[in-house]
Design a protein around this motif. Structure first.
Motif, short mmCIF file in Angstrom:
data_model
loop_
_atom_site.label_atom_id
_atom_site.label_comp_id
_atom_site.label_asym_id
_atom_site.label_seq_id
_atom_site.Cartn_x
_atom_site.Cartn_y
_atom_site.Cartn_z
N HIS A 9 0.85 -1.19 0.00
CA HIS A 9 0.00 0.00 0.00
C HIS A 9 0.89 1.25 0.00
N PHE A 10 0.86 1.99 -1.09
CA PHE A 10 1.65 3.22 -1.24
C PHE A 10 0.73 4.43 -1.07
N LYS A 11 1.20 5.43 -0.33
CA LYS A 11 0.44 6.66 -0.15
C LYS A 11 1.29 7.85 -0.58
N PHE A 12 0.66 8.78 -1.32
CA PHE A 12 1.35 9.96 -1.78
C PHE A 12 0.55 11.19 -1.35
N LYS A 13 1.06 11.90 -0.37
CA LYS A 13 0.34 13.07 0.13
C LYS A 13 0.18 14.13 -0.95
N LYS A 14 1.22 14.28 -1.78
CA LYS A 14 1.17 15.27 -2.86
C LYS A 14 1.77 14.66 -4.12
N PHE A 15 0.99 14.70 -5.20
CA PHE A 15 1.44 14.18 -6.49
C PHE A 15 1.39 15.34 -7.48
N PRO A 16 2.54 15.89 -7.90
CA PRO A 16 2.57 17.11 -8.71
C PRO A 16 1.88 16.96 -10.06
N PRO A 17 1.44 18.06 -10.66
CA PRO A 17 0.78 18.02 -11.98
C PRO A 17 1.68 17.41 -13.05
N PHE A 18 1.10 16.61 -13.91
CA PHE A 18 1.79 16.00 -15.05
C PHE A 18 3.07 15.25 -14.65
N SER A 19 3.13 14.79 -13.45
CA SER A 19 4.35 14.10 -12.99
C SER A 19 4.23 12.59 -13.17
N THR A 20 5.37 11.93 -13.18
CA THR A 20 5.44 10.48 -13.35
C THR A 20 6.37 9.89 -12.30
N LYS A 21 5.95 8.78 -11.72
CA LYS A 21 6.80 8.04 -10.77
C LYS A 21 6.91 6.60 -11.24
#
Length: 293
Positions: free
Chosen positions: A93-105
């Motif tokens: 289970h991965f959590k991302f508090k902030k995921f920037p616009p047009f970003s890729t991980k």
């Protein structure tokens, strides 16, 4: 007199040693001696021009323990919590508090799985009846499937399981990858499907014959590997002599090369709240997309 005491002492010592040996044989841990190193990765994208908050991703990892495998470790290059369910499935289970616009991980997961060269007798899921039940895609109450199962039934459980396997393997035509599940009845009527339909039909026939059988999703590998989306495969496990044995109708594999299969998901009737309605992963967040590499 001394010789009599000595003989008695040796006899008692022998009894203790033999008893200890049998206790050890009964209680010794399951033997998983063959290590396999697996890696896989997936790509997460924010397709919007907005900052996504509290995005979440759930990904199936190798099953904790089956008759053929025991997962030693799971690591990833992003923080996660490892959650499991009553069937032994493990979900990252991965959590991302902030995921920037047009970003890729891109996240890579590594695992060490220990395999056995023979089936181990373990209590993976005590809900025995779960693997005899009628459910979506496994239509054990359908009269056509009941008639077929009756026709294929043999003298004992193993012979019946093999008879069902042979019918499915020889009568269903592989149709290539199908995105959506179709189920056992579809496979029977159309004589066509992908590995999932082979698995569902074989499972349904076995369950009609009161042979506990369940669907498994994962990968078939012969060595350490970086697995990808096209490698994903479904097969079945059937309980024979109180051990879960691997049967792969689509690849015509009945009780052979069983430690080449690594389970990532045990199919279960009850919806998995950790990763619902998915074979491999799930995610939440408006504008988020995910694919396995």
């Amino acid at each position: 007199m001394k010789s009599s005491f000595k003989a008695l002492y040796l006899l008692l010592a022998a009894i203790v040693i033999i008893s200890g040996y049998f206790v050890y044989q009964h209680e010794k841990p399951a033997e998983y001696s063959l290590a396999r190193h697996l890696r896989f990765s997936f790509t997460i994208q924010n397709t919007t021009n907005k900052l996504l908050k509290n995005a979440e991703v759930w990904v199936y990892g190798p099953v904790k323990q089956t008759s053929w495998q025991r997962t030693k470790s799971i690591t990833a290059d992003a923080d996660f919590t490892l959650e499991d369910d009553d069937a032994g499935n493990q979900i990252l289970h991965f959590k991302f508090k902030k995921f920037p616009p047009f970003s890729t991980k891109v996240i890579t997961v590594s695992a060490i799985v220990l395999l056995s060269d023979k089936p181990q007798n373990i209590a993976t899921d005590k809900s025995h009846d779960n693997y005899l039940a009628n459910e979506k895609y496994i239509e054990t109450e359908n009269q056509q499937l009941i008639s077929l199962a009756k026709h294929l039934k043999r003298e004992n459980i193993t012979q019946t399981a093999e008879s069902n396997f042979n019918w499915v393997s020889n009568n269903i035509q592989y149709a290539g990858y199908i995105k959506d599940d179709r189920g056992a009845l579809y496979a029977y009527k159309h004589k066509s499907g992908d590995c999932t339909e082979y698995m569902y039909l074989y499972t349904a026939l076995n369950r009609i014959d009161a042979i506990p059988t369940r669907g498994i999703g994962g990968y078939r590998i012969k060595q350490d590997a970086f697995v990808n989306a096209r490698d994903y495969h479904n097969w079945a496990e059937t309980k024979l002599n109180n051990k879960w044995r691997i049967i792969d109708p689509q690849n015509k594999n009945f009780l052979q090369n069983e430690n080449q299969y690594i389970a990532f998901r045990i199919f279960k009737k009850k919806i998995n709240k950790l990763a619902p309605n998915t074979h491999r992963f799930a995610f939440s967040g408006d504008g988020l997309t995910l694919h396995m590499n």
